[in-house]
Design an enzyme around this catalytic site. Structure first.
Site, PDB file in Angstrom:
ATOM      1  N   SER A   1     -71.989 -63.506  59.665  1.00 19.79           N
ATOM      2  CA  SER A   1     -71.564 -62.974  60.895  1.00 19.79           C
ATOM      3  C   SER A   1     -72.796 -61.740  61.326  1.00 19.79           C
ATOM      4  CB  SER A   1     -70.594 -61.441  59.970  1.00 19.79           C
ATOM      5  OG  SER A   1     -71.393 -61.350  58.528  1.00 19.79           O
TER       6      SER A   1
ATOM      7  N   TYR B   1     -69.050 -61.837  64.613  1.00 18.95           N
ATOM      8  CA  TYR B   1     -69.039 -60.816  64.454  1.00 18.95           C
ATOM      9  C   TYR B   1     -69.368 -59.927  63.775  1.00 18.95           C
ATOM     10  CZ  TYR B   1     -67.191 -62.042  59.982  1.00 18.95           C
ATOM     11  OH  TYR B   1     -67.556 -62.377  58.808  1.00 18.95           O
TER      12      TYR B   1
ATOM     13  N   ALA C   1     -74.125 -68.912  59.007  1.00 18.14           N
ATOM     14  CA  ALA C   1     -74.556 -70.006  60.019  1.00 18.14           C
ATOM     15  C   ALA C   1     -75.623 -69.667  61.328  1.00 18.14           C
ATOM     16  CB  ALA C   1     -73.283 -71.043  60.427  1.00 18.14           C
TER      17      ALA C   1
END
Length: 116
Positions: A25, A58, A74
């Site tokens: 996120s 997000y 990531a």
């Protein structure tokens, strides 16, 4: 016909942290989220000005007034502390319902991620 338009943007925010081991996120100071008309868990496009990387993720809630912008999971591989990024949200609207004078919310920030 529906078209996709920019809804909001946080322009030239400075990455304050990158946490590879956190569930994916982008953590964003809630003051900036609100100012840009964004929402927690909303899909965002992120553009890294320093290295050209572009990715989608997000938003998760960052502490108000902290200036926090943290790449998580990531995404931490696509930027580092100190990088400048642009965070963008989009909306799909009926083309004939979009006002001619529509202007998305754009938030410019200083080097501490405070709204200018």
């Amino acid at each position: 016909m529906q078209i996709t338009v920019m809804k909001g943007k946080i322009h030239r925010a400075t990455v304050t942290d990158a946490d590879l081991n956190y569930e994916g996120s982008l953590t964003v100071d809630m003051d900036l989220v609100d100012a840009a008309g964004m929402r927690v868990y909303e899909k965002v496009s992120v553009v890294n000005i320093n290295n050209g990387a572009r990715f989608e993720t997000y938003i998760i809630e960052g502490k108000r007034g902290s200036g926090e912008i943290c790449l998580n999971g990531a995404a931490a591989r696509l930027g580092m502390k100190g990088d400048k990024i642009i965070v963008i949200t989009y909306a799909q609207v009926e083309e004939n319902e979009l006002p001619i004078d529509y202007i998305p919310k754009v938030v410019h920030v200083d080097e501490n991620n405070r709204k200018r």
